[in-house]
Design an enzyme around this catalytic site. Structure first.
Site, PDB file in Angstrom:
ATOM      1  N   PHE A 110     -11.154  -6.202  -6.171  1.00  0.00           N
ATOM      2  CA  PHE A 110     -11.193  -6.962  -4.911  1.00  0.00           C
ATOM      3  C   PHE A 110     -10.776  -6.016  -3.780  1.00  0.00           C
ATOM      4  CE2 PHE A 110      -9.862  -9.997  -8.223  1.00  0.00           C
ATOM      5  CZ  PHE A 110     -10.868 -10.932  -8.159  1.00  0.00           C
ATOM      6  N   ALA A 141     -15.789  -9.336  -9.686  1.00  0.00           N
ATOM      7  CA  ALA A 141     -14.621  -8.597 -10.170  1.00  0.00           C
ATOM      8  C   ALA A 141     -14.396  -8.781 -11.665  1.00  0.00           C
ATOM      9  CB  ALA A 141     -13.384  -9.045  -9.393  1.00  0.00           C
ATOM     10  N   ASP A 163      -5.881  -7.577  -6.281  1.00  0.00           N
ATOM     11  CA  ASP A 163      -5.465  -8.303  -5.068  1.00  0.00           C
ATOM     12  C   ASP A 163      -6.513  -9.369  -4.755  1.00  0.00           C
ATOM     13  OD1 ASP A 163      -4.180  -9.040  -2.748  1.00  0.00           O
ATOM     14  OD2 ASP A 163      -5.063  -7.439  -1.555  1.00  0.00           O
ATOM     15  N   CYS A 167      -1.773 -14.617  -3.060  1.00  0.00           N
ATOM     16  CA  CYS A 167      -1.687 -14.880  -1.624  1.00  0.00           C
ATOM     17  C   CYS A 167      -1.838 -16.354  -1.309  1.00  0.00           C
ATOM     18  CB  CYS A 167      -2.763 -14.075  -0.903  1.00  0.00           C
ATOM     19  SG  CYS A 167      -4.420 -14.421  -1.522  1.00  0.00           S
ATOM     20  N   ARG A 179       0.847  -1.205   0.000  1.00  0.00           N
ATOM     21  CA  ARG A 179       0.000   0.000   0.000  1.00  0.00           C
ATOM     22  C   ARG A 179       0.881   1.254   0.000  1.00  0.00           C
ATOM     23  NH1 ARG A 179      -3.509  -3.374   3.179  1.00  0.00           N
ATOM     24  NH2 ARG A 179      -2.379  -2.871   5.087  1.00  0.00           N
TER      25      ARG A 179
END
Length: 501
Positions: free
Chosen positions: A328, A384, A404, A444, A312
């Site tokens: 997302f 999305a 993300d 992730c 970020r």
């Protein structure tokens, strides 16, 4: 991310039905793929049906209802201890039984000596007695020499989680204080930064407390257990916290696995506020001077995605003058960072309307900053992939697109499908990025290694005749240390698309 239950969307729901889901509390992202984490914990509070209970406190602290160590059959529950119950002999917190002596296979010996934090069920050759969750397990090698000590979990394929290897250690408050002190030392820069008061303090296996996570949000702490083996030790863990890290709020969260375990007392199957005032408005914290709120009882992970803090910050550095799309978006962490960095407009899209409302509140919390106040923030609810396709059809273009998504590969065999999903997202994002603009795409899941993920993004861009100039390839921040391969889940690519020729 994730599909919402009909009529019960929550801030924990995020934007993708077809390729993956994300529910409150994920290993991320299901809570992301933090090893041993439950991938999807839905809580009745998300639909307003549950008000988090509180154990009655004395002097700001309550004894925890621990495991009843009397022998019981598999699946037999524990007698519940409610806040109004007067504890009797069977309800009182108890200490673990005699340590288990465990001998493991040669391969497991090598793995433990190499620092791996887990011993699996099929790696145990011999055990001194039938253990229950939370027993101390002392591991010996084939020559009866001490190997390691850890916590035993008879319900999990991970039978022993290693707390100390190589030299004996007494399991208890003293060892927990040592682990906490080591973690705080590693995070000294964050601890001393008044502009950032939200970060992970204990990151499970990475901080040699496998199956346990502790996050700081301002003046509050959120503790999450991914194995019931920690439950008999919570009082001693709290003693270490009181000494080294006193806080005004301490919240407890169980993973889905802990909630459903027969070893878990009824009082610890759901989130509990162990100390402090009710969390009606969440826990406010700072990140780079920006104000955010975490919602431990209804949000993902422990209430926020602290693992993306550094990414970020990079978005904030790069966003000046760029219109930004955050896909997302959840509660708008990247969106707020982009606005604070000088993005004149930000569009946040997610499947969850409550999550997007919280994103709007994050902008309101930071309206005192000129850059945030000046940014035009829009939200769009929806799947999305479908939202991105609709934006392309409408001719919308952005200077930066942040993607993300959920892990897509939470189980073995899902890797190929995950890579296809990541590739599709890359294709859609590139269509929406202006010449010279920036793609920020993250993964992730530990099931997709960093090299495979980065190559997937770069090769997809090359095939679309929009080869990316790599700005950065990032991994885990300092408060999410990695000590074993299964713990390496987070990676993010920053790439610039070609300018018009």
């Amino acid at each position: 991310m994730g599909a919402a239950r009909p009529g019960a969307a929550t801030p924990g729901d995020r934007g993708r039905r077809r390729h993956g889901t994300r529910g409150p509390g994920r290993s991320r992202r299901g809570d992301r793929d933090e090893p041993g984490a439950d991938l999807r914990l839905r809580h009745p509070a998300a639909s307003g049906a549950f008000a988090p209970g509180r154990i009655g406190l004395r002097s700001g602290r309550a004894p925890l209802p621990c495991l009843d160590r009397r022998p019981r059959g598999r699946g037999q529950g524990n007698t519940p201890l409610s806040p109004s119950t007067t504890p009797g002999p069977d309800d009182a917190p108890i200490t673990p039984g005699p340590p288990l002596a465990v001998r493991v296979t040669p391969a497991a010996e090598r793995a433990v000596r190499d620092g791996h934090p887990w011993v699996f069920e099929n790696s145990i050759r011999e055990i001194s007695r039938e253990g229950v969750s939370g027993d101390i397990a002392v591991l010996f090698d084939r020559k009866n020499r001490f190997l390691a000590v850890g916590l035993f979990d008879p319900e999990s394929p991970i039978r022993v989680r290693i707390l100390s290897a190589g030299s004996p250690a007494k399991v208890g408050a003293g060892l927990f204080r040592t682990r906490l002190a080591e973690a705080l030392k590693l995070r000294r820069r964050l601890v001393d930064d008044p502009e950032t008061t939200g970060f992970r303090i204990l990151s499970g296996e990475g901080d040699r407390v496998p199956g346990l996570v502790l996050d700081r949000y301002g003046e509050g702490l959120v503790l999450k257990c991914y194995t019931p083996a920690w439950l008999p030790w919570l009082d001693e863990l709290r003693s270490a916290l009181d000494e080294l890290l006193p806080s005004s709020v301490l919240a407890y969260l169980p993973s889905r696995g802990v909630s459903g375990s027969p070893a878990t007392p009824d009082t610890l199957r759901t989130p509990v506020l162990l100390s402090g005032p009710p969390l009606d408005d969440g826990l406010e914290f700072l990140e780079g001077g920006l104000r955010y709120r975490a919602h431990p009882f209804v949000g993902h992970k422990t209430g926020f995605y602290l693992d993306q803090r550094e990414n970020r910050a990079r978005v904030r550095e790069l966003a000046r003058g760029l219109r930004v799309l955050n896909v997302f978006s959840y509660t708008g962490g990247f969106s707020l960072a982009a606005a604070a960095g000088g993005a004149p407009g930000v569009l946040s899209t997610d499947l969850s309307e409550p999550a997007l409302r919280e994103a709007e509140r994050h902008f309101e919390l930071n309206a005192g900053l000129e850059a945030v106040r000046s940014a035009a923030h829009e939200t769009r609810t929806g799947d999305a992939f479908e939202v991105m396709e609709a934006l392309d059809t409408a001719g919308e273009r952005f200077g930066m697109v942040v993607v993300d998504p959920p892990s897509f590969a939470r189980e073995k065999g899902q890797e190929a499908g995950a890579l296809r999903a990541y590739g599709k997202l890359t294709q859609l994002a590139l269509k929406l990025i202006e010449p010279g603009g920036i793609l920020v795409q993250a993964s992730c899941t530990a099931r997709i290694d960093a090299e495979s993920f980065f190559l997937s993004v770069l090769n997809t861009a090359r095939s679309a005749d929009r080869s990316l100039e790599v700005i950065a390839q990032t991994g885990h921040p300092v408060d999410h240390p990695v000590r074993h391969p299964e713990g390496e889940y987070l990676k993010c690519l920053f790439g610039r698309v070609p300018t018009a020729s």
